[in-house]
Design a protein around this motif. Structure first.
Motif, PDB file in Angstrom:
ATOM      1  N   GLY A  96       0.784  -1.226   0.000  1.00  0.00           N
ATOM      2  CA  GLY A  96       0.000   0.000   0.000  1.00  0.00           C
ATOM      3  C   GLY A  96       0.819   1.281   0.000  1.00  0.00           C
ATOM      4  N   TYR A  97       0.116   2.410  -0.165  1.00  0.00           N
ATOM      5  CA  TYR A  97       0.773   3.722  -0.245  1.00  0.00           C
ATOM      6  C   TYR A  97       1.996   3.655  -1.147  1.00  0.00           C
ATOM      7  CZ  TYR A  97      -2.215   5.822   3.316  1.00  0.00           C
ATOM      8  OH  TYR A  97      -3.285   6.326   4.003  1.00  0.00           O
ATOM      9  N   PHE A 131     -10.744   1.995  -0.109  1.00  0.00           N
ATOM     10  CA  PHE A 131      -9.494   2.747  -0.017  1.00  0.00           C
ATOM     11  C   PHE A 131      -9.608   3.708   1.163  1.00  0.00           C
ATOM     12  CE2 PHE A 131      -9.615   1.524  -4.512  1.00  0.00           C
ATOM     13  CZ  PHE A 131      -8.352   0.990  -4.667  1.00  0.00           C
ATOM     14  N   PRO A 146      -1.531  -4.380  -7.222  1.00  0.00           N
ATOM     15  CA  PRO A 146      -2.183  -3.896  -6.014  1.00  0.00           C
ATOM     16  C   PRO A 146      -3.403  -4.757  -5.696  1.00  0.00           C
ATOM     17  CG  PRO A 146      -1.628  -2.061  -7.431  1.00  0.00           C
ATOM     18  CD  PRO A 146      -1.342  -3.314  -8.215  1.00  0.00           C
TER      19      PRO A 146
END
Length: 350
Positions: free
Chosen positions: A88-89, A298, A335
């Motif tokens: 993530g990020y 999200f 992702p």
DNA sequence: AAATCGTGGCG
DNA sequence: TCGCCAAGATT
């Protein structure tokens, strides 16, 4: 009137840390020599907004594959982004690579040891600069993360809600940060926040600071820190395109900026309020709107994606992205939202 | 300087 | 089940 904290806190906390410090792959135990700055920096980047248990396997993978700044600086972008997939990020991964290359090219392969110089590196903000300066280089630095915010807000029973209280919390943390062992102090605050002074149900009976804690005295320590109301997460819709050619599926690379930036992905249409249909399809083909849907949350919105599918032959799509073997999609580094979609489409007929 | 940017765990 | 939250940085 400004709150004030007892002067005994650092000593109490460090005594607790000497006995109860968590054993972590990037950490040297209290009393031992300081650890490798590369590993400490890497862990801090991975730990941004991410819990220890989530980071551990990624940290093992990265340090085994890229054991130092030179190795990471020389890595291929695509390999690093794929190895980061799922954590993530993703802007962190791009900044991490830029930082490794800056260290290799501009700093002789070693991290600078001052907070100010660290702060100038890509992906290194106030927290990470202070944490690395203190933990990796033994500097006194005021380290404030979400754990410290919670612990300090409770110690002082701060009524100012976050994020407005940040300046006051930083000032209070400064007053209790010791000149010696500032790195251990920071890690002790974070261990305390992660294991004792937790967000939902603090274990005050086990806390070495309970005698100094105003929130504990109030009887409702879990009601700190005070927070501003957050606005509701909006809902967005999109179409994901599953384009199959033989045993492969079409993947694209997302733009560097924005959502899931720089990551491999399924082609998608625009993400908007209403269903976009076939707008934004990667190629002109006979698309079938399947009944399959992917839901994903999200940080600031939820997404509902309808899966459109098509089978093509020849050279269609060759200049749009890469054809990836469907049986080997795990190695593409998708992702999570696209990994979910792929898992569904692998067992869908249309 | 408020908005943007993932994911998994927990109560 | 679902909203909240986490070793924040960037623009």
């Amino acid at each position: 009137m400004p709150a004030k904290l007892p002067s005994t806190i650092a000593a109490l906390l460090l005594k607790w840390y000497d006995r109860h410090a968590r054993v972590l792959p990037w950490r040297s135990p209290p009393g031992a020599p300081r650890g490798d700055p590369y590993r400490i920096w890497l862990s801090e980047v991975m730990l941004q907004q991410t819990q220890v248990a989530t980071v551990k396997p990624y940290f093992e993978t990265f340090t085994r594959r890229w054991p130092d700044f030179a190795a990471l600086a020389a890595a291929e972008d695509a390999d690093v982004m794929a190895a980061w997939a799922g954590l993530g990020y993703y802007a962190r991964a791009r900044n991490m690579l830029a930082c490794a290359r800056a260290v290799a090219n501009d700093h002789g392969g070693r991290l600078p040891d001052s907070e100010a110089a660290l702060r100038a590196l890509p992906g290194v903000g106030d927290y990470t600069a202070a944490a690395v300066a203190a933990i990796a280089f033994g500097r006194r630095a005021v380290v404030v993360d979400a754990n410290v915010e919670r612990v300090v807000a409770r110690l002082a029973a701060l009524e100012t809600p976050l994020p407005r209280a940040k300046p006051e919390i930083r000032a209070l943390t400064d007053t209790i940060t010791p000149d010696d062992r500032a790195g251990d102090f920071a890690q002790a605050m974070m261990d305390l926040g992660a294991t004792i002074c937790t967000a939902r149900s603090p274990r005050c009976l086990l806390c070495p600071l309970s005698g100094a804690c105003a929130a504990e005295r109030s009887g409702e320590p879990e009601s700190w820190p005070r927070r501003e109301r957050k606005r509701a997460r909006p809902h967005r819709r999109a179409t994901f395109f599953w384009l199959r050619r033989g045993d492969s599926v079409l993947l694209v690379r997302r733009p560097e900026k924005g959502m899931l930036g720089g990551m491999r992905a399924l082609p998608t249409g625009p993400w908007q309020d209403d269903a976009p249909g076939l707008a934004g399809a990667p190629v002109d083909a006979e698309w079938v709107m399947t009944e399959r849907i992917v839901q994903h949350g999200f940080t600031h919105f939820t997404l509902e994606a309808v899966l459109a599918a098509s089978d093509v032959t020849g050279h269609i799509g060759d200049n749009v992205g890469e054809w990836w073997p469907i049986a080997d999609l795990e190695s593409a580094g998708l992702p999570t939202v696209f990994a979910k979609a792929a898992r569904i489409m692998k067992e869908t007929r249309w």
